[in-house]
Design a protein around this motif. Structure first.
Motif, PDB file in Angstrom:
ATOM      1  N   UNK A  42       0.027  -6.217   8.004  1.00 51.21           N
ATOM      2  CA  UNK A  42       1.128  -6.059   7.307  1.00 51.21           C
ATOM      3  C   UNK A  42       2.564  -7.073   7.060  1.00 51.21           C
ATOM      4  N   UNK A  43       2.222  -8.310   6.627  1.00 49.52           N
ATOM      5  CA  UNK A  43       3.347  -9.349   5.916  1.00 49.52           C
ATOM      6  C   UNK A  43       3.427  -9.123   4.501  1.00 49.52           C
ATOM      7  N   UNK A  44       1.417  -9.202   4.285  1.00 49.79           N
ATOM      8  CA  UNK A  44       1.216  -8.905   3.086  1.00 49.79           C
ATOM      9  C   UNK A  44       2.204  -7.245   2.536  1.00 49.79           C
ATOM     10  N   UNK A 102       2.617  -5.746  -2.399  1.00 47.20           N
ATOM     11  CA  UNK A 102       1.397  -6.070  -3.204  1.00 47.20           C
ATOM     12  C   UNK A 102       1.051  -4.199  -3.370  1.00 47.20           C
ATOM     13  N   UNK A 103       0.816  -4.143  -4.452  1.00 46.75           N
ATOM     14  CA  UNK A 103      -0.135  -2.524  -4.899  1.00 46.75           C
ATOM     15  C   UNK A 103      -1.622  -2.239  -4.225  1.00 46.75           C
ATOM     16  N   UNK A 104      -2.413  -4.150  -3.705  1.00 45.70           N
ATOM     17  CA  UNK A 104      -3.249  -3.919  -4.218  1.00 45.70           C
ATOM     18  C   UNK A 104      -3.998  -3.628  -2.417  1.00 45.70           C
ATOM     19  N   UNK A 151      -2.749  -0.611  -1.230  1.00 50.94           N
ATOM     20  CA  UNK A 151      -4.236   0.732  -1.280  1.00 50.94           C
ATOM     21  C   UNK A 151      -5.321   0.102  -0.102  1.00 50.94           C
ATOM     22  N   UNK A 152      -5.299  -0.966   0.133  1.00 45.09           N
ATOM     23  CA  UNK A 152      -6.404  -1.291   0.917  1.00 45.09           C
ATOM     24  C   UNK A 152      -6.162  -0.955   2.064  1.00 45.09           C
ATOM     25  N   UNK A 153      -4.512  -1.301   2.674  1.00 51.25           N
ATOM     26  CA  UNK A 153      -4.199  -0.916   3.925  1.00 51.25           C
ATOM     27  C   UNK A 153      -4.422   0.967   4.142  1.00 51.25           C
TER      28      UNK A 153
END
Length: 332
Positions: A151-153, A158-160, A163-165
């Motif tokens: 959540x902080x990132x 950050x696009x990557x 995407x992972x989230x």
């Protein structure tokens, strides 16, 4: 999966025949010294893959050593309800099982008053449900922890990470419904993004039905492949190994000569340089070409010289897709 061996974790409730299977398998086991990637651990059995082609090629080449492909079977501590919360040997179980390629889930389908059942009744579908729920709960914990860690990132844009989230939230939804992560229908690329989490419910499952020969033939409808084996398990061994290969899309190629004949396990569809990495990681970079002939043709010819005369030994380049049963000499 390591390029060197396939690892299968044997799981099940207590008293379903898990250890019987493991002990019977390890009677067939081979010494670990030929397989530097294997761990020397009492709960790991290194079992040769049944394949008569290895012996035939070894005889053909008069090899000093014959080394079959192997599978590592890991006897995972008995699982009980509540394992994901640390009940029984829960945490140890879950750590061990995250490392395996395939889960072999042993299910008891016979009634025997001398062997107590953990739930006091034999109900195969309920037993499967108990273990499946533990795997789902364990994965839910891992996924939600990762989501809150991201959540902080995400705030940084950050696009990557975004995407992972998104991938993890799809997985979380499926897990919350009590279903396996495989049902999130992730693409290979998406699986790669969350590979480091080693999710249990993304692993292929093979159901091993421990049937008593005296019992009725129970038909159990399972979504995965299943293998029926008798209480001594002997009859189901080869099938268990073959089905594991099928489940993971694996195949075998061979190298043969006076020093040794050896079987190598690779993913079906591998190119020659990729297959060569099973022997040594350098092979991919240093690959020049490969001399290839099928086991059948080589044995049929009677000698390499005759096989060459007939034009059966082919020179293949980097694009060649290795086929099951190929005998290969790599030129690097």
């Amino acid at each position: 999966m390591s390029s060197s061996s396939l690892t299968i974790g044997i799981v099940g409730l207590p008293n379903v025949g898990k250890s019987t299977l493991f002990n019977a398998l390890t009677k067939k086991s081979v010494p670990a010294e030929n397989y530097p990637f294997c761990t020397i651990d009492p709960s790991v059995g290194i079992v040769p893959v049944p394949d008569e082609r290895v012996g035939k090629l070894s005889e053909f080449s008069k090899s000093k050593k014959t080394i079959p492909a192997v599978i590592e079977f890991v006897d995972i501590a008995g699982l009980v309800a509540g394992a994901s919360k640390g009940e029984g040997l829960g945490n140890k179980f879950l750590t061990n099982i995250r490392e395996v390629d395939v889960i072999a889930h042993v299910v008891r389908t016979f009634q025997d008053n001398s062997i107590i059942h953990v739930a006091n009744k034999v109900d195969p579908m309920q037993d499967i449900g108990v273990i499946n729920l533990e795997l789902v709960l364990a994965d839910m914990e891992v996924v939600s922890k990762r989501i809150s860690g991201l959540s902080r990132e995400i705030k940084k844009g950050d696009k990557e990470i975004i995407l992972e989230d998104g991938i993890l939230k799809r997985v979380e939804k499926v897990l919350e419904a009590g279903r396996f992560a495989v049902e999130a229908n992730l693409s290979e690329e998406e699986k790669l993004k969350i590979k480091s989490l080693n999710l249990l419910t993304l692993k292929p499952v093979l159901y091993v039905l421990n049937t008593s020969q005296a019992s009725e033939n129970i038909e159990i409808n399972l979504s995965g492949l299943s293998v029926k084996v008798d209480p001594v398990f002997e009859s189901g061994f080869d099938d268990l190994i073959k089905q594991s290969y099928k489940l993971l899309g694996l195949e075998t190629f061979f190298t043969t000569g006076e020093d040794e004949t050896r079987a190598w396990t690779i993913k079906a569809g591998s190119t020659a340089p990729l297959a060569g990495m099973a022997i040594h990681t350098d092979f991919k970079e240093k690959f020049i070409r490969a001399e290839v002939i099928s086991t059948e043709k080589l044995l049929g010819a009677g000698s390499y010289a005759k096989a060459r005369e007939k034009g059966w030994v082919r020179t293949e380049g980097k694009e060649y897709i290795v086929k099951d049963g190929d005998v290969i000499e790599f030129l690097i």
